[in-house]
Motif scaffolding. Structure first.
Motif, PDB file in Angstrom:
ATOM      1  N   ARG A   1      -0.332  -8.030   5.441  1.00 37.49           N
ATOM      2  CA  ARG A   1      -1.145  -7.251   4.513  1.00 37.49           C
ATOM      3  C   ARG A   1      -0.622  -7.394   3.085  1.00 37.49           C
ATOM      4  NH1 ARG A   1      -0.865  -1.558   7.554  1.00 37.49           N
ATOM      5  NH2 ARG A   1       1.115  -2.491   8.218  1.00 37.49           N
ATOM      6  N   GLU A   2      -1.523  -7.568   2.146  1.00 35.04           N
ATOM      7  CA  GLU A   2      -1.131  -7.685   0.745  1.00 35.04           C
ATOM      8  C   GLU A   2      -0.921  -6.320   0.098  1.00 35.04           C
ATOM      9  OE1 GLU A   2      -0.397 -10.455  -0.821  1.00 35.04           O
ATOM     10  OE2 GLU A   2      -0.790 -11.614   0.999  1.00 35.04           O
ATOM     11  N   ARG A   3      -1.559  -5.298   0.619  1.00 31.13           N
ATOM     12  CA  ARG A   3      -1.413  -3.951   0.069  1.00 31.13           C
ATOM     13  C   ARG A   3      -1.518  -2.941   1.202  1.00 31.13           C
ATOM     14  NH1 ARG A   3      -6.291  -1.415  -0.488  1.00 31.13           N
ATOM     15  NH2 ARG A   3      -5.420   0.005  -2.031  1.00 31.13           N
ATOM     16  N   PHE A   4      -1.023  -1.722   0.937  1.00 29.04           N
ATOM     17  CA  PHE A   4      -1.065  -0.668   1.944  1.00 29.04           C
ATOM     18  C   PHE A   4      -2.084   0.382   1.532  1.00 29.04           C
ATOM     19  CE2 PHE A   4       0.311   3.244   4.020  1.00 29.04           C
ATOM     20  CZ  PHE A   4       0.542   2.799   5.324  1.00 29.04           C
ATOM     21  N   ASP A   5      -2.932   0.775   2.460  1.00 34.63           N
ATOM     22  CA  ASP A   5      -3.966   1.772   2.197  1.00 34.63           C
ATOM     23  C   ASP A   5      -3.411   3.168   2.500  1.00 34.63           C
ATOM     24  OD1 ASP A   5      -6.241   3.221   1.776  1.00 34.63           O
ATOM     25  OD2 ASP A   5      -7.280   2.505   3.567  1.00 34.63           O
ATOM     26  N   PHE A   6      -3.196   3.961   1.449  1.00 35.46           N
ATOM     27  CA  PHE A   6      -2.656   5.311   1.622  1.00 35.46           C
ATOM     28  C   PHE A   6      -3.731   6.342   1.945  1.00 35.46           C
ATOM     29  CE2 PHE A   6       0.547   3.218  -1.021  1.00 35.46           C
ATOM     30  CZ  PHE A   6       1.691   3.519  -0.318  1.00 35.46           C
ATOM     31  N   GLY A   7      -4.980   5.923   1.960  1.00 37.89           N
ATOM     32  CA  GLY A   7      -6.061   6.801   2.401  1.00 37.89           C
ATOM     33  C   GLY A   7      -6.307   8.002   1.506  1.00 37.89           C
ATOM     34  N   GLY A   8      -6.044   7.891   0.209  1.00 35.36           N
ATOM     35  CA  GLY A   8      -6.321   8.983  -0.724  1.00 35.36           C
ATOM     36  C   GLY A   8      -5.496  10.233  -0.487  1.00 35.36           C
ATOM     37  N   ARG A   9      -4.267  10.084  -0.008  1.00 30.62           N
ATOM     38  CA  ARG A   9      -3.433  11.251   0.286  1.00 30.62           C
ATOM     39  C   ARG A   9      -3.008  11.965  -0.994  1.00 30.62           C
ATOM     40  NH1 ARG A   9      -2.875   8.224   4.653  1.00 30.62           N
ATOM     41  NH2 ARG A   9      -2.579   9.293   6.631  1.00 30.62           N
ATOM     42  N   ASP A  10      -2.913  13.288  -0.897  1.00 31.92           N
ATOM     43  CA  ASP A  10      -2.485  14.120  -2.018  1.00 31.92           C
ATOM     44  C   ASP A  10      -1.034  14.530  -1.780  1.00 31.92           C
ATOM     45  OD1 ASP A  10      -2.224  15.785  -4.156  1.00 31.92           O
ATOM     46  OD2 ASP A  10      -3.388  17.430  -3.305  1.00 31.92           O
TER      47      ASP A  10
END
Length: 302
Positions: A1-10
């Motif tokens: 993976r080139e980037r990690f998806d943090f899923g819009g976490r606050d």
């Protein structure tokens, strides 16, 4: 993976309410400090910029913890002093008094002697404030210095998770000549983390409780980081055929090989049936524990 998806976490919820009170009390204690000793697991993300505004005229020593678990080829912090800091050096994982604790008292004494002490100029004792994010080893450092210089036992509680020290404690003597007192403080995170990735690194080092972030997300980010840095020690450690780009196959393998299962009750048309299923959360926790214990190789997150 080139980037990690943090899923819009606050990340705002990762700053518990009691830390705001601890931060206010620490700022008051800073006024009576001759020098600051900051303890950190990771050299950049592990610092608290909320305290930097009050450090101006005071010497500041940065002690990097668990360097025997860090990648020796990946050191983003130079050996010199940066703006606003006194000195910095590295310290290993063990509490044994070598090599860094041997340097703490002489270094602090020299920095205090070389700088102005203002309202504390008439007293010969040294008042040192130990600061850092949660679970950075502040209490362990104090206890190590007491054993080294005073031959005394533990003076403050130590634990392997954040939140053991919940209040600013009384001064603790760690040396007779020079007369030096250290003040243990609660671990405090910045009220506003710079970004989710910084928060994730702090969580992997134990500065934030795992349940607040989610062991599954932390395990996935850890796998992403290991692959990005080409640290494939987990492949050999778990007996995998090859590196994994996604966390599910890795957790499935860990759960199968280490017997991480759980009994689940399933409602069917003929009644309830108990089934044994793989326990992915337990496998994720095992993955995190192996990383923190250094069993996956030496890694520096920053």
């Amino acid at each position: 993976r080139e980037r990690f998806d943090f899923g819009g976490r606050d990340v705002a919820s990762w700053f518990p309410r009691h830390m705001a009170q601890g931060l206010r009390r620490m700022r008051l204690a800073l006024r009576r400090a001759d020098c600051l000793v900051e303890r950190s697991h990771i050299p950049l993300s592990g610092r608290n910029p909320a305290l930097q505004e009050t450090l101006g005229i005071r010497p500041h020593v940065l002690v990097l913890n668990k360097m025997d678990l860090a990648d020796p080829h990946r050191q983003p912090v130079s050996a010199g002093a940066g703006p606003g800091w006194g000195q910095r050096w590295c310290h290993g994982q063990s509490d044994s008094p070598v090599p860094a604790p041997l340097q703490v008292v002489p270094m602090v004494a020299r920095l205090v002697a070389e700088g102005p002490r203002y309202h504390r100029a008439e007293t010969s004792e040294h008042n040192i404030l130990v600061i850092g994010v949660p679970n950075a080893g502040k209490s362990s450092l104090i206890n190590s210095l007491r054993r080294l210089h005073l031959k005394k036992g533990k003076a403050t509680a130590v634990g392997g998770e954040p939140g053991i020290t919940k209040a600013v404690l009384s001064r603790i003597q760690v040396c007779e000549k020079p007369l030096m007192y250290l003040v243990d403080t609660p671990g405090v995170l910045p009220p506003r983390l710079g970004d989710v990735e910084t928060g994730m690194k702090l969580a992997l080092c134990g500065a934030i409780h795992d349940y607040m972030v989610g062991e599954d997300v932390m395990a996935d980010y850890l796998l992403y980081t290991l692959n990005k840095q080409q640290k494939f020690g987990y492949v050999q450690h778990y007996g995998l055929d090859q590196a994994c780009d996604h966390i599910e196959p890795l957790l499935k393998h860990v759960a199968l090989t280490q017997g991480r299962t759980q009994k689940v009750k399933v409602l069917t048309g003929t009644g309830n049936v108990n089934m044994m299923m793989l326990n992915y959360p337990a496998a994720a926790s095992e993955f995190l524990r192996d990383f923190r214990a250094g069993r996956l190789g030496r890694v520096t997150l920053d």
